[in-house]
Enzyme design. Structure first.
Site, PDB file in Angstrom:
ATOM      1  N   ARG A 123      30.566 -31.943  52.798  1.00  0.00           N
ATOM      2  CA  ARG A 123      31.185 -32.954  51.934  1.00  0.00           C
ATOM      3  C   ARG A 123      30.468 -34.313  51.960  1.00  0.00           C
ATOM      4  NH1 ARG A 123      35.669 -34.780  52.364  1.00  0.00           N
ATOM      5  NH2 ARG A 123      36.217 -34.839  50.186  1.00  0.00           N
ATOM      6  N   GLU A 158      49.248 -25.413  42.828  1.00  0.00           N
ATOM      7  CA  GLU A 158      48.137 -24.796  43.558  1.00  0.00           C
ATOM      8  C   GLU A 158      47.518 -25.785  44.545  1.00  0.00           C
ATOM      9  OE1 GLU A 158      45.408 -23.768  40.423  1.00  0.00           O
ATOM     10  OE2 GLU A 158      46.725 -22.257  39.566  1.00  0.00           O
ATOM     11  N   PRO A 159      48.293 -26.289  45.497  1.00  0.00           N
ATOM     12  CA  PRO A 159      47.732 -27.292  46.391  1.00  0.00           C
ATOM     13  C   PRO A 159      46.775 -26.681  47.418  1.00  0.00           C
ATOM     14  CG  PRO A 159      49.901 -26.678  47.150  1.00  0.00           C
ATOM     15  CD  PRO A 159      49.676 -25.922  45.860  1.00  0.00           C
ATOM     16  N   GLY A 160      45.736 -27.406  47.757  1.00  0.00           N
ATOM     17  CA  GLY A 160      44.814 -26.965  48.808  1.00  0.00           C
ATOM     18  C   GLY A 160      44.645 -28.078  49.818  1.00  0.00           C
ATOM     19  N   ARG A 161      43.889 -29.086  49.410  1.00  0.00           N
ATOM     20  CA  ARG A 161      43.522 -30.190  50.307  1.00  0.00           C
ATOM     21  C   ARG A 161      44.723 -30.843  50.989  1.00  0.00           C
ATOM     22  NH1 ARG A 161      38.806 -33.043  49.381  1.00  0.00           N
ATOM     23  NH2 ARG A 161      38.814 -32.203  47.264  1.00  0.00           N
ATOM     24  N   GLY A 197      45.312 -30.515  43.445  1.00  0.00           N
ATOM     25  CA  GLY A 197      44.641 -31.792  43.235  1.00  0.00           C
ATOM     26  C   GLY A 197      45.183 -32.980  43.983  1.00  0.00           C
ATOM     27  N   CYS A 220      17.037 -29.767  58.413  1.00  0.00           N
ATOM     28  CA  CYS A 220      15.797 -30.405  57.950  1.00  0.00           C
ATOM     29  C   CYS A 220      15.944 -30.932  56.527  1.00  0.00           C
ATOM     30  CB  CYS A 220      14.655 -29.413  58.052  1.00  0.00           C
ATOM     31  SG  CYS A 220      14.460 -28.852  59.735  1.00  0.00           S
ATOM     32  N   GLU A 221      16.842 -31.843  56.344  1.00  0.00           N
ATOM     33  CA  GLU A 221      17.066 -32.511  55.058  1.00  0.00           C
ATOM     34  C   GLU A 221      17.512 -33.933  55.371  1.00  0.00           C
ATOM     35  OE1 GLU A 221      16.819 -31.088  51.987  1.00  0.00           O
ATOM     36  OE2 GLU A 221      16.706 -29.000  52.626  1.00  0.00           O
ATOM     37  N   TYR A 232      29.153 -34.989  48.272  1.00  0.00           N
ATOM     38  CA  TYR A 232      29.948 -35.935  47.469  1.00  0.00           C
ATOM     39  C   TYR A 232      29.861 -37.367  47.987  1.00  0.00           C
ATOM     40  CZ  TYR A 232      32.768 -31.640  46.559  1.00  0.00           C
ATOM     41  OH  TYR A 232      33.224 -30.387  46.247  1.00  0.00           O
TER      42      TYR A 232
HETATM   43  N1  PLP Z   1      43.415 -24.942  41.531  1.00  0.00           N
HETATM   44  C1  PLP Z   1      42.203 -24.941  40.955  1.00  0.00           C
HETATM   45  C2  PLP Z   1      42.025 -24.200  39.682  1.00  0.00           C
HETATM   46  C3  PLP Z   1      41.130 -25.623  41.539  1.00  0.00           C
HETATM   47  O1  PLP Z   1      39.935 -25.601  40.963  1.00  0.00           O
HETATM   48  C4  PLP Z   1      41.348 -26.330  42.764  1.00  0.00           C
HETATM   49  C5  PLP Z   1      40.259 -27.082  43.402  1.00  0.00           C
HETATM   50  O2  PLP Z   1      39.249 -27.366  42.897  1.00  0.00           O
HETATM   51  C6  PLP Z   1      42.621 -26.287  43.336  1.00  0.00           C
HETATM   52  C7  PLP Z   1      43.636 -25.601  42.702  1.00  0.00           C
HETATM   53  C8  PLP Z   1      42.922 -26.969  44.628  1.00  0.00           C
HETATM   54  O3  PLP Z   1      42.718 -28.321  44.548  1.00  0.00           O
HETATM   55  P1  PLP Z   1      43.104 -29.272  45.758  1.00  0.00           P
HETATM   56  O4  PLP Z   1      42.454 -28.735  46.976  1.00  0.00           O
HETATM   57  O5  PLP Z   1      42.575 -30.588  45.360  1.00  0.00           O
HETATM   58  O6  PLP Z   1      44.589 -29.266  45.860  1.00  0.00           O
END
Ligand code: PLP
Length: 426
Positions: free
Chosen positions: A312, A273-276, A239, A342-343, A316
């Protein structure tokens, strides 16, 4: 901090001019910087050094095998939400003991696959899911390690579509009902309680909501411990936000130190659990300007990347900085940057101040590494685009552009619809 910068008025990725990559692979394409990815992962990982922890990269943000492998090489685990992501994680060489499985709608076959893979834990999102995991585990003679994903009812102060820890969201088990769910789990013979989990939302720009969630989780863990339950892992989800425009999210080191202050000595291994924050600013989308079109009211810059490639902005209303690949002094224009789909919702920017762009030139849509390719589709029968990784002065195509044949793979026309079968008429 990233390695996309102008040198001699040409935008480079690390040491390669982006225009040279475009000549080789065509447009549009996603482009990732290896050293930016390594740096982001390492900074995040090092920030939590003070305590036992495991960084499980969130595959959903960008699940390309090469990126997964890169994080695996750096010691990372993987946060998955489907059998498909588990398959990818395994193909990338992830250690199953570093895989956590979240998601509100896990199917039985996915649960069985994860059990047979011996993953670290299931983040369970409902009491019914507990029962199903127990049944599947019993059937195949396994004991399923579980954490309960708790919904702590906290406003993460982010876009409603990426807020997940409020009562009105479908995610997790309400914190007031969580003790009941744990008691149920403790009674089910094929489950082993190992942890607790929450993920309150994405693109968080403040640390307070996550600390509030952590406090509520700790309170719950203390109560569970009193009932004799052992909670080994505390998973705080992902997050942490990034700067797309003018947001000022906490630096990972600041984010980590606030969390460490709160959790040190609590006796749990922390999972993140980082992604972004790892991949977002490590990737850009490169597209070509096809046409410029004007009417009395508006100017449109029509480019060859659409909402199917980067959803995105349409989905969003997200902001992505857009810059020309060739830097030069130009007059400023205001335009909508739109794709070929086509939107009317197919746009990358609306009413944006931009340098005067010309047809035929390349643009870079910045901060597109997360939820870019992984959310792309074939809408309007557009083949999904190439992905390229650059390391110093070397480029690697890590995902081939799809072909028209790829588009129809798996499709079949039933024989009765073929005129030569003689049964084509109604
Ligand atoms: N973990 C869970 C359960 C998620 O649903 C998400 C994204 O929606 C993430 C981790 C990764 O979030 P972020 O990309 O914001 O770090």
């Amino acid at each position: 901090m990233h390695f996309f910068e102008y040198k001699n008025h040409q935008l480079h990725c690390e040491e390669i001019p982006i225009c040279e990559i475009a000549e080789k692979v065509g447009t549009p394409f996603y482009l990732y910087s290896y050293h930016t990815l390594v740096r982001h992962f390492t900074v995040f990982e090092d920030a939590f050094k003070g305590i036992p922890h495991l960084v499980c990269y969130s595959a959903k943000s960008n699940s390309n095998l090469a990126l997964l492998r890169l994080f695996v090489n750096l010691g990372g685990g993987v946060d998955i939400v489907s059998g498909g992501e588990l398959y990818r994680a395994r193909k990338a060489g992830a250690d199953p003991r570093k895989i956590v499985f979240s998601g509100v709608g896990k199917r039985e076959d996915e649960i069985e696959y994860a059990l047979k893979t011996d993953i670290l834990m299931f983040n369970v999102e409902s009491s019914q899911e507990l029962q199903v995991i127990n049944e599947v585990a019993g059937r195949i003679g396994k004991k399923a390690p579980i954490a309960i994903r708790v919904n702590p009812d906290i406003d993460p102060k982010t876009h409603p579509y990426i807020s997940t820890g409020l009562k009105q969201n479908k995610f997790g088990i309400d914190i007031l009902r969580a003790p009941m769910a744990y008691r149920l789990a403790a009674q089910l013979p094929h489950l082993k309680i190992v942890g607790i989990d929450c993920h309150i939302g994405s693109q968080l720009v403040e640390v307070d909501p996550i600390i509030e969630a952590l406090k509520r989780l700790k309170q719950l863990v203390e109560n569970l411990r009193k009932e004799g339950m052992e909670i080994q892992y505390l998973d705080l989800g992902g997050g942490l936000g990034i700067t797309y425009e003018d947001e000022e999210p906490p630096h990972p080191v600041e984010y980590a130190s606030t969390i460490l202050d709160e959790i040190k000595g609590f006796g749990c291994t922390l999972i993140l659990e980082p992604g972004r924050v790892i991949v977002g600013n490590a990737g850009v989308l490169i597209s070509k300007v096809l046409y410029i079109k004007e009417n009395e009211e508006k100017r449109f810059v029509i480019v060859d990347a659409g909402m199917n490639d980067l959803v995105r902005p349409s989905y969003y209303g997200s902001y992505h900085q857009i810059i020309p690949v060739k830097e030069e002094v130009r007059e400023e224009i205001v335009a909508d940057v739109v794709g070929p789909i086509c939107e009317s919702s197919d746009f990358l920017a609306k009413g944006r101040k931009l340098p005067h762009l010309r047809s035929g030139e390349l643009i870079a849509v910045m901060s597109a590494g997360a939820y870019g390719f992984s959310m792309s589709t074939n809408y309007n029968s557009r083949p999904r685009i190439a992905e390229v990784l650059v390391r110093n002065d070397q480029m690697f195509i890590i995902h081939q552009r799809e072909s028209y044949e790829d588009l129809i793979r798996g499709e079949e026309i039933p024989e009765f619809l073929m005129p030569e079968s003689g049964r084509g008429k109604a």
